[in-house]
Design a protein around this motif. Structure first.
Motif, short mmCIF file in Angstrom:
data_model
loop_
_atom_site.label_atom_id
_atom_site.label_comp_id
_atom_site.label_asym_id
_atom_site.label_seq_id
_atom_site.Cartn_x
_atom_site.Cartn_y
_atom_site.Cartn_z
N SER A 34 42.19 -115.26 35.21
CA SER A 34 41.17 -115.97 35.84
C SER A 34 41.05 -114.98 34.62
CB SER A 34 40.91 -115.47 37.40
OG SER A 34 39.33 -115.15 37.99
N ASP A 36 37.26 -112.95 33.39
CA ASP A 36 36.13 -112.26 34.30
C ASP A 36 35.44 -113.10 34.88
OD1 ASP A 36 34.22 -110.85 32.34
OD2 ASP A 36 33.01 -112.26 31.64
N ASN A 37 36.33 -113.43 36.26
CA ASN A 37 36.40 -113.91 37.15
C ASN A 37 35.02 -114.92 37.25
OD1 ASN A 37 38.18 -111.89 38.80
ND2 ASN A 37 35.87 -110.74 38.50
N LYS A 38 34.78 -115.79 36.34
CA LYS A 38 33.97 -116.58 36.26
C LYS A 38 34.81 -118.15 36.16
CE LYS A 38 30.55 -113.92 34.36
NZ LYS A 38 28.87 -114.09 33.00
N ARG A 39 35.71 -117.82 34.91
CA ARG A 39 36.86 -118.93 35.05
C ARG A 39 37.88 -118.94 35.06
NH1 ARG A 39 34.05 -117.57 30.28
NH2 ARG A 39 31.77 -118.37 31.07
N ASN A 94 35.75 -124.04 32.13
CA ASN A 94 36.42 -123.79 32.45
C ASN A 94 37.93 -124.99 32.67
OD1 ASN A 94 38.13 -122.65 35.10
ND2 ASN A 94 36.98 -124.01 36.40
#
Lengths: 289, 735
Positions: A34, A36-39, A94
């Motif tokens: 994971s 940057d906790n975004k993708r 992602n």
């Protein structure tokens, strides 16, 4: 009389084919992290022996680890027993699996790319307990140079930069100073919207001026400056027939005192029999196991 | 004709084949249509699957995920990337991306896709708007990963017609012709879409080729039949039709008897040898036919002459007279005309015949006929009615003229030199004339014969001039004999046998007075009136009806015998004329009587006179009858010539003495003669019958003589039912 270099290449090619046929496939896995906790970002990882050096291989601009030059090196090193990690930079997508089209909206920047590289370097270091040997191709080599330069505490051991190019102005690059000036102006204005630029081999490249500038700024001078810091041992490998890199850039590299290996006749991607020459060169650079 | 038949047959066959081909084509077309419908449905399903596949690919496109993650630039991406990145095919006209809630990332004004979707409404549908047919499909966005993370939805609108047209597997549908029937339908289910499509079928090469082949075949056959027929027609016409027509005309002309055998129309040689042969055969056949006809005509004429002429005299015979009379009756009945009938009769011819023999009698008749024929005028013919009776008919002739001709005829006979033939007595004829004038009455015509008879009878009367014309006064005098009523009854009785009644008079054995047999005596009774036997036999003799009368009588007797009317053990004596005894038909009937021979004594009575005329033939037939069991009785012996010589030669068993001889027994002088005559005849083995015994005195005298049987009122009168026992009656009448 036959050329001894050519004979050697043929012999190496035959041996590689035979070894590919008879050697059992190396156990490989896809690693997802994971970011940057975004993708979710992914990489192909081949675990080597406990003493095996850890190598990270980085693909070129907008490409993936599946790019043939990268994948062949990955396979060869994996089969040689190295711990090899081949990530695919997400470029803002992602679980990106495919190369990103020039015309797509580009949300990624040099900074986001370096952050992902750092994520993977540290993961590999942690996974193998060894400092990581950086091996890049084309823009991947540029990004690794930038990474070493920008991340001074990075657990890296060595740098091997294949077909090392540059962003910014130069022969074979689409970037031009006008675009950069436009981007700088936009940045100054605080514009964060998408603008169309030319980048690398993309004549139309849609991104924010900030993102564009982040890449453009890694031009020849900045790269040479980073290389000259001599933090880790560096090797540069070129194909003598590389049309994407102007000769002057090669000469500047050579002139900087770096170890430069030129493979006669190879192009930017070391296709065909030149991949074996490339592999030989890499083998010769890498430490033994 | 044959050509026409072939042509008609060909046309019929051609139309039938063409019709069958059309039916087959229609069937194949229907089958083809069904297959095409299936094909369209498959094409729609395939297009649906293909679009769905592209929708899946689109949903898995990383830029779609990118838009979900960062929809800030969705409008730009929608306008510049969504359809231009080469991810979706060209027929995709619109796409939309929805977040996990089903809301579109950003509303696009130009988009025709829904702004929101729900989980339960992801069914594909079709929009039809004028010429545009678009399929809308939906897919979920699930990032490929072990967990398959759901990220949202996409929708995709695709132009369907190009996709249908590009379907590669059309065998029956002409893909370029695919069109939409309805102009506007929204959200049509994919499964219902095929009903809104119209298209043309691809040409069916097999059917078309087959129809083409059949048409071509029919055309070629027509050419093969018509062209040679037309080409051959003049040739065939020259070779066959024309000669046949000529032969036909020739036959018609032969039929009409207007052409000679070598008719000019067929004189030319015919082009075909067979027809030439037919022509020759026809001519030969006609020649032969002509000769046969001629021969038949000759024979017919000969036969007619034989049938209508009296071979003895050369005059026309009774048959010719009857035919002529019938034709006159038919021709002139209802018209105004004068007819005169003359009947000629030779005076005392019987005596003449008896005296000089019938050969000379024949010569006399021949001479009389030729004499009369010589004096008759043109168109007048002499008919021999029978015996010595002749007749002629005058048409449109006055009484005076007829009388004059009759006188000339009479004179011609007078002038005929019969003396040269040995006839010493003068030969004369009596002529009776009757006429009818302007009286178109059928009955009158029929009465002419009778009237001429009456006149002729009158002319024979002593003191007359041998020629008489009928008058009503003559009728009264000779009514009894020539009454037309009597004539008619006699004729009718003979023809039908209805009025004939047979009376039976017993003939007894004199020694014990037991009935030996009965003499059958004919009577004619009509409407309760009895015709006198004397009248009957006069007419029979005058009309020469002896055989016919005898046949009628024999039939009656035969019936009486068969019905048991006559007591068995007795017998019947039947009178047969001399003429009948030589008549074949009479003999045949007599032969039938042989079935009664065992139960009855059957006696044939013939008169001496009748036997003499044809003694030889009569004797022969009588002998045959005797051989079969009949007895022969000679009747009326003593009334005529009573020639003992003849008696000796005749085949006679019984001799019946005439009543005049029996009555003469009363005279002593005569008694002796009768006695010796009876002795003499009895002495030759004959049994004698005494007729006319009416008294005991006479019976006593008869008993003194050689008589074996007796007959007379003393023993019994003639009765319709035979008396089984003889009576001894007083009577004054003999049989």
């Amino acid at each position: 009389m036959s050329n001894p270099n050519i004979s050697r290449r043929y012999l190496a090619s035959i041996c590689l084919i035979i070894s590919a046929l008879i050697v059992a496939p190396v156990a490989a896995k896809t690693v997802e992290l994971s970011f940057d906790n975004k993708r979710v970002v992914t990489a192909e990882f081949s675990q080597g022996g406990a003493e095996a050096p850890a190598i990270i291989i980085l693909h070129g601009f907008l490409q993936t680890r599946e790019f043939h030059t990268v994948m062949r090196i990955y396979n060869a090193l994996s089969e040689s027993g190295y711990s090899v990690l081949a990530p695919t930079l997400s470029l803002g997508l992602n679980r990106r699996q495919k190369s990103l089209a020039c015309e797509a909206i580009h949300f990624h920047s040099m900074e986001t790319d370096l952050a992902e590289i750092d994520l993977w370097v540290r993961w590999l270091n942690k996974e193998t307990g060894k400092k990581v040997i950086l091996l890049g191709h084309s823009a991947g080599s540029v990004q690794l140079v930038a990474y070493v330069d920008q991340f001074e505490d990075a657990p890296v051991a060595q740098g091997i930069y294949i077909s090392l190019g540059h962003f910014g102005r130069g022969i074979g690059s689409a970037e031009n100073p006008v675009d950069y000036q436009r981007a700088v102006a936009s940045i100054k204005k605080g514009n964060t919207g998408l603008e169309k630029y030319a980048m690398s081999y993309c004549k139309e490249y849609l991104t924010t001026p900030q993102n564009y500038a982040s890449y453009y700024e890694w031009g020849k001078e900045k790269i040479l400056s980073a290389l000259n810091k001599n933090r880790i041992p560096l090797h540069v490998i070129y194909g003598s027939k590389d049309q994407r890199i102007d000769k002057s850039w090669m000469k500047k590299i050579e002139a900087s005192g770096l170890k430069v290996i030129s493979i006669e006749g190879a192009n930017h991607f070391f296709v065909s029999e030149y991949e074996f020459d490339l592999q030989d060169a890499i083998d010769n650079i890498l430490p033994g196991m | 004709m044959f050509g026409m038949a072939v042509f008609v047959l060909f046309v019929f066959y051609g139309l039938l084949t063409y019709h069958q081909m059309q039916v087959l084509k229609q069937d194949l077309q229907t089958s083809y249509q069904n297959l095409a419908n299936d094909e369209i449905r498959v094409a729609i399903d395939t297009a649906h699957l293909d679009i769905k596949k592209h929708a899946v690919e689109f949903a898995s496109w990383e830029e779609v995920t990118q838009q979900i993650d960062n929809p800030y630039y969705y409008a730009y991406w929608y306008n510049h990337r969504s359809l231009n990145a080469g991810v979706v095919p060209d027929y995709v006209v619109d796409v939309a991306i929805y977040d996990k809630s089903g809301n579109v990332l950003s509303k696009i004004a130009s988009s025709t896709l829904p702004d929101a979707v729900t989980e339960d409404a992801l069914t594909s549908y079709i929009d039809i708007n004028k010429d545009k047919v678009e399929m809308v499909v939906f897919e979920k966005i699930e990032k490929e990963s072990p967990s398959g993370i759901f990220q949202g939805y996409i929708s995709m609108r695709s132009n369907l017609i190009p996709e249908l047209i590009e379907f590669k597997q059309y065998n029956y549908v002409d893909h370029d012709s695919i069109k939409i029937k309805s102009t506007e339908v929204s959200k049509l289910l994919v499964s219902d879409f095929s009903r809104y499509i119209s298209y043309d079928l691809r040409p069916n090469p097999i059917v078309d080729d087959m129809v083409g082949i059949v048409k071509d075949m029919l055309f070629r056959m027509a050419l093969i039949i018509i062209v040679p027929t037309l080409l051959m027609y003049p040739f065939v016409s020259y070779l066959v039709a024309k000669p046949l027509k000529a032969i036909s005309r020739h036959i018609d002309s032969l039929k009409n008897k207007t052409a000679s055998i070598e008719a000019n129309s067929l004189a030319k040689k015919l082009p075909v040898s067979e027809l030439e042969k037919v022509r020759n055969s026809l001519n030969e056949y006609h020649q032969q036919l002509f000769e046969v006809h001629k021969s038949l005509d000759d024979k017919n004429r000969e036969l007619w002459n034989m049938a209508h002429h009296d071979p003895l005299t050369g005059a026309l015979n009774r048959r010719a007279f009857d035919e002529h009379w019938r034709s006159i009756t038919q021709m002139f009945s209802g018209g105004r005309m004068d007819i005169c009938l003359a009947i000629f009769d030779v005076n005392n011819f019987k005596a003449l015949n008896d005296t000089y023999g019938h050969q000379l009698g024949d010569e006399v008749l021949k001479g009389i006929a030729q004499s009369i024929m010589k004096v008759l005028r043109k168109g007048e013919h002499l008919y021999r009615l029978g015996g010595d009776e002749f007749a002629t008919v005058f048409i449109n002739c006055t009484e005076q003229e007829a009388l004059h001709v009759a006188e000339r005829c009479h004179q011609a006979v007078v002038d005929c030199p019969f003396n040269d033939q040995g006839v010493l007595e003068p030969v004369r004829i009596s002529i009776g004339l009757s006429e009818t004038r302007n009286v178109p009455d059928h009955e009158m015509l029929l009465a002419l014969q009778w009237q001429a008879d009456v006149a002729m009878y009158s002319a024979k009367q002593p003191g007359k001039a041998n020629i008489a014309v009928f008058s009503e006064e003559m009728t009264d005098k000779i009514k009894g004999i020539f009454s037309s009523w009597v004539n008619n009854i006699v004729y009718e009785a003979i023809a039908s046998g209805d009025d004939i009644v047979i009376f039976y008079q017993p003939i007894v054995r004199l020694e014990d007075r037991v009935v030996e047999y009965y003499e059958a005596l004919v009577r004619i009774e009509h409407d309760g009136k009895m015709v006198l036997p004397s009248d009957v036999f006069q007419i029979v003799e005058a009309r020469s009806l002896d055989a016919e009368m005898d046949i009628a009588i024999l039939e009656k007797i035969y019936h009486d015998l068969g019905s048991g009317k006559i007591p068995t053990g007795t017998g019947v004596s039947i009178n047969v004329s001399g003429l009948s005894i030589v008549t074949k038909d009479v003999l045949e009937i007599l032969y039938k009587f042989t079935r009664f021979i065992d139960d009855y004594k059957l006696v044939i009575e013939v008169t001496e006179t009748s036997l003499i005329t044809q003694i030889e033939a009569a004797s022969k037939n009588l002998n045959k009858l005797r051989e079969k069991g009949f007895y022969i009785a000679l009747d009326d012996f003593g009334s005529g010539y009573s020639s003992v010589r003849y008696l000796g030669t005749m085949p006679v068993d019984i001799v019946k003495f005439d009543i005049s001889l029996i009555r003469s027994l009363a005279d002593e002088s005569q008694q002796l003669i009768v006695k010796h005559l009876a002795e003499m005849i009895a002495g030759t083995g004959h049994k004698l019958v005494a007729e006319g015994i009416e008294t005991e005195d006479l019976l006593k005298k008869v008993n003194e003589l050689e008589f074996f049987y007796g007959q007379g009122y003393l023993f019994g009168r003639p009765e319709p039912r035979p008396l089984e026992q003889p009576g001894l009656l007083d009577g004054t009448h003999s049989s």
